[in-house]
Motif scaffolding. Structure first.
Motif, PDB file in Angstrom:
ATOM      1  N   VAL A 293       0.860  -1.187   0.000  1.00 26.14           N
ATOM      2  CA  VAL A 293       0.000   0.000   0.000  1.00 26.14           C
ATOM      3  C   VAL A 293       0.891   1.230   0.000  1.00 26.14           C
ATOM      4  O   VAL A 293       1.903   1.276   0.700  1.00 26.14           O
ATOM      5  CB  VAL A 293      -0.967  -0.001   1.209  1.00 26.14           C
ATOM      6  N   THR A 294       0.531   2.216  -0.822  1.00 21.76           N
ATOM      7  CA  THR A 294       1.353   3.411  -0.924  1.00 21.76           C
ATOM      8  C   THR A 294       0.523   4.587  -1.399  1.00 21.76           C
ATOM      9  O   THR A 294      -0.518   4.419  -2.043  1.00 21.76           O
ATOM     10  CB  THR A 294       2.533   3.181  -1.896  1.00 21.76           C
ATOM     11  N   ALA A 295       0.982   5.792  -1.084  1.00 24.05           N
ATOM     12  CA  ALA A 295       0.282   7.007  -1.487  1.00 24.05           C
ATOM     13  C   ALA A 295       0.524   7.302  -2.959  1.00 24.05           C
ATOM     14  O   ALA A 295       1.610   7.051  -3.486  1.00 24.05           O
ATOM     15  CB  ALA A 295       0.748   8.183  -0.636  1.00 24.05           C
ATOM     16  N   VAL A 296      -0.490   7.833  -3.640  1.00 22.53           N
ATOM     17  CA  VAL A 296      -0.363   8.299  -5.018  1.00 22.53           C
ATOM     18  C   VAL A 296      -1.047   9.651  -5.132  1.00 22.53           C
ATOM     19  O   VAL A 296      -1.900   9.999  -4.309  1.00 22.53           O
ATOM     20  CB  VAL A 296      -0.969   7.309  -6.039  1.00 22.53           C
ATOM     21  N   GLU A 297      -0.687  10.408  -6.152  1.00 23.50           N
ATOM     22  CA  GLU A 297      -1.245  11.743  -6.330  1.00 23.50           C
ATOM     23  C   GLU A 297      -2.428  11.767  -7.286  1.00 23.50           C
ATOM     24  O   GLU A 297      -3.354  12.538  -7.136  1.00 23.50           O
ATOM     25  CB  GLU A 297      -0.165  12.702  -6.841  1.00 23.50           C
TER      26      GLU A 297
ATOM     27  N   ASP B  80      -9.827  14.806  -4.764  1.00 27.33           N
ATOM     28  CA  ASP B  80      -8.921  15.873  -4.338  1.00 27.33           C
ATOM     29  C   ASP B  80      -7.479  15.415  -4.181  1.00 27.33           C
ATOM     30  O   ASP B  80      -6.683  16.043  -3.499  1.00 27.33           O
ATOM     31  CB  ASP B  80      -9.416  16.468  -3.016  1.00 27.33           C
ATOM     32  N   ASN B  81      -7.149  14.267  -4.771  1.00 28.43           N
ATOM     33  CA  ASN B  81      -5.773  13.781  -4.806  1.00 28.43           C
ATOM     34  C   ASN B  81      -5.195  13.394  -3.454  1.00 28.43           C
ATOM     35  O   ASN B  81      -3.981  13.424  -3.258  1.00 28.43           O
ATOM     36  CB  ASN B  81      -4.848  14.812  -5.481  1.00 28.43           C
ATOM     37  N   ILE B  82      -6.049  13.037  -2.475  1.00 27.73           N
ATOM     38  CA  ILE B  82      -5.528  12.457  -1.228  1.00 27.73           C
ATOM     39  C   ILE B  82      -5.716  10.944  -1.354  1.00 27.73           C
ATOM     40  O   ILE B  82      -6.495  10.317  -0.661  1.00 27.73           O
ATOM     41  CB  ILE B  82      -6.273  13.017   0.000  1.00 27.73           C
ATOM     42  N   LEU B  83      -4.963  10.380  -2.288  1.00 25.11           N
ATOM     43  CA  LEU B  83      -5.206   9.012  -2.751  1.00 25.11           C
ATOM     44  C   LEU B  83      -4.157   8.047  -2.227  1.00 25.11           C
ATOM     45  O   LEU B  83      -3.023   8.425  -1.941  1.00 25.11           O
ATOM     46  CB  LEU B  83      -5.201   8.984  -4.280  1.00 25.11           C
ATOM     47  N   PHE B  84      -4.558   6.773  -2.126  1.00 21.63           N
ATOM     48  CA  PHE B  84      -3.583   5.718  -1.907  1.00 21.63           C
ATOM     49  C   PHE B  84      -4.000   4.479  -2.679  1.00 21.63           C
ATOM     50  O   PHE B  84      -5.160   4.319  -3.063  1.00 21.63           O
ATOM     51  CB  PHE B  84      -3.344   5.427  -0.424  1.00 21.63           C
ATOM     52  N   GLU B  85      -3.029   3.622  -2.912  1.00 20.39           N
ATOM     53  CA  GLU B  85      -3.204   2.459  -3.774  1.00 20.39           C
ATOM     54  C   GLU B  85      -2.863   1.193  -2.995  1.00 20.39           C
ATOM     55  O   GLU B  85      -1.862   1.139  -2.286  1.00 20.39           O
ATOM     56  CB  GLU B  85      -2.288   2.595  -4.993  1.00 20.39           C
ATOM     57  N   ILE B  86      -3.696   0.177  -3.127  1.00 21.82           N
ATOM     58  CA  ILE B  86      -3.414  -1.147  -2.565  1.00 21.82           C
ATOM     59  C   ILE B  86      -3.170  -2.099  -3.727  1.00 21.82           C
ATOM     60  O   ILE B  86      -4.008  -2.224  -4.621  1.00 21.82           O
ATOM     61  CB  ILE B  86      -4.581  -1.663  -1.702  1.00 21.82           C
ATOM     62  N   ILE B  87      -2.016  -2.751  -3.736  1.00 21.53           N
ATOM     63  CA  ILE B  87      -1.694  -3.770  -4.734  1.00 21.53           C
ATOM     64  C   ILE B  87      -1.679  -5.109  -4.011  1.00 21.53           C
ATOM     65  O   ILE B  87      -0.838  -5.343  -3.144  1.00 21.53           O
ATOM     66  CB  ILE B  87      -0.331  -3.513  -5.404  1.00 21.53           C
TER      67      ILE B  87
END
Length: 353
Positions: A299-303, A314-321
């Motif tokens: 899991v990590t933050a993305v823009e 609003d670009n306060i996003l994160f991604e789970i792989i």
């Protein structure tokens, strides 16, 4: 007999492909002389190896504006490798150790972590590893607690005062001053980790001592089930009978659909056993709409994402792989909440079943 290279740091990072602009979760191992990366943690053979001799590292790396906490490693042949960490502190820790390894190998020296044993004149008879095991003893060791501070709940941790009290009671030290020296050594060698702003600031050199004998300075064991969560404004109750395990964190997030790429508000409930992130209709309903299996995930933050509808995002996003490389994109209400979700999910992904 040739000595095995020391493992300096290891963990999941997101790595950019060398040929295509694809980012995949990899188990990354930093050795004294290179970086190995594996498709999964359990794999015996690495997918590749990056030599460190003659390399240079660049952080922060702004080459990918839509991805946060990226660092670039440029090898001697001028080939670039890009890695993404989950949050700022994790990226800085990787960069710090890689820089040190590069400096050591270019200077013909072995990698060695900075030790406080000599600086505080710690007696050689003190075995930090054995002391650590005693501290973790379920019956006689330091009790892990749930502590609250600044509208945050710290799970599986303990105070600095508790550590010094235990060292005194176990006759490991003669007084609290000696206890501070010994606890600072445990902290420096990685047997203790700081939790919360107060203890982290001290560990970073913003106090007279790296370790604090205070009731509001929190610490935890690195291999414990530690996680931090904020107070949730979501008062809906999820029936625990439907699932095993403890609710680690819950609240509402925006989730991107896999087919239409549109965003919908969902209520998320994070459980530690099994390691699942269930999501529900926030309007009600006891049955989950779906679940994300977290064991072995990254899991990590993305823009931003290029193929998403822009409204209300609003670009306060994160991604789970996930372990089988399914990508989920979620949005938190604030950057602080995003970091708390990322750390909670990381903890469950490591310790959950």
């Amino acid at each position: 007999m040739e000595r095995e290279p020391m493992r300096i740091r290891e963990g999941y990072l997101v790595k950019k492909g060398s040929m295509f602009n694809t980012w995949k979760a990899m188990w990354v191992v930093l050795l004294e002389d290179g970086i190995e990366f594996y498709k999964r943690k359990a794999d015996n053979s690495p997918k590749g190896m990056i030599p460190l001799k003659g390399s240079s590292i660049h952080s922060p790396c702004q080459d990918f504006g839509k991805r946060m906490f990226v660092f670039r490693l440029t090898v001697a042949k001028q080939q670039d490798h890009f890695f993404q960490a989950a949050y700022l502190e994790e990226r800085d820790a990787w960069v710090r150790d890689i820089k040190k390894a590069i400096h050591r190998i270019d200077g013909g020296q072995r990698f060695a972590r900075k030790s406080t044993r000599k600086s505080i004149r710690l007696p050689e008879t003190i075995n930090l590893s054995a002391l650590y095991l005693s501290m973790k003893d379920p019956e006689k060791g330091i009790k892990e607690l749930k502590l609250e501070k600044d509208k945050r709940v710290f799970n599986h941790c303990f105070t600095g005062t508790c550590v010094i009290d235990w060292l005194v009671s176990s006759s490991s030290i003669r007084n609290r001053k000696e206890g501070l020296l010994l606890a600072s050594s445990l902290l420096s060698e990685g047997y203790l980790q700081p939790a919360g702003d107060t203890s982290k600031a001290a560990a970073e050199g913003l106090s007279d001592t790296p370790f604090l004998d205070l009731s509001d300075a929190y610490y935890y064991f690195p291999d414990s089930g530690f996680f931090c969560e904020g107070y949730s404004s979501d008062d809906d109750v999820v029936l625990k009978e439907e699932f095993r395990g403890t609710i680690v964190k819950q609240g509402c997030l925006l989730k991107q659909g896999h087919r239409r790429k549109n965003w919908k508000v969902r209520k998320f409930v994070l459980r530690d056993d099994p390691a699942y992130l269930h999501y529900y209709d926030p309007a009600g309903g006891e049955e989950p709409l779906g679940a994300i299996h977290l064991r072995g995930c990254v899991v990590t933050a993305v823009e931003d994402m290029p193929d998403t509808k822009k409204y209300d995002v609003d670009n306060i996003l994160f991604e789970i792989i996930t372990a089988n490389e399914i990508h989920y994109y979620l949005q938190a209400a604030s950057s602080t909440e995003r970091t708390e979700w990322i750390k909670a999910i990381q903890s469950v992904a490591r310790t959950g079943k």
